[in-house]
Design an enzyme around this catalytic site. Sequence first.
Site, short mmCIF file in Angstrom:
data_model
loop_
_atom_site.label_atom_id
_atom_site.label_comp_id
_atom_site.label_asym_id
_atom_site.label_seq_id
_atom_site.Cartn_x
_atom_site.Cartn_y
_atom_site.Cartn_z
CE1 TYR A 74 -3.82 -0.74 7.04
CE2 TYR A 74 -2.04 0.85 6.86
CZ TYR A 74 -2.63 -0.21 7.50
OH TYR A 74 -2.04 -0.76 8.61
CB CYS A 75 -9.62 1.75 6.11
SG CYS A 75 -10.57 1.76 4.57
NE ARG A 76 -13.47 -6.05 6.47
CZ ARG A 76 -14.37 -6.26 5.53
NH1 ARG A 76 -14.92 -5.25 4.89
NH2 ARG A 76 -14.74 -7.48 5.22
#
Length: 113
Positions: A74-76
């Site tokens: 995941y990321c932002r």
Amino acid sequence: MLDFTKSSAPAFQNLTPAQFAEGRQQPGAVLLDVRRPDEFAAGHLPGAFNLDVTASDFGPRVAALDKTRPTYVYCRSGARSASAAGQLATAGFAQVANLLGGVLDWPGALTTK
């Protein structure tokens, strides 16, 4: 002649936050945050470790991970993690999942620990 019906890109799954939360509970699952270290320090999913997908050493660091373990990325917002998930799949990871919407859509609390 080119055949556009077949994708040559390695596969990974895009999961909703609920699907992602359920999947990462499986034994041996790896939770990978691919944001910058400063973003990670400001708040991340509990149990995650950080490998910045934009860092020059991302490839070699990924190569050191266990490719047989389910890997949840995941990321932002989901864009960088989709890129990272594709790189993991290309590197031979057996099961890779990307969090759609990233931490922006994550309903749970983030931690700084």
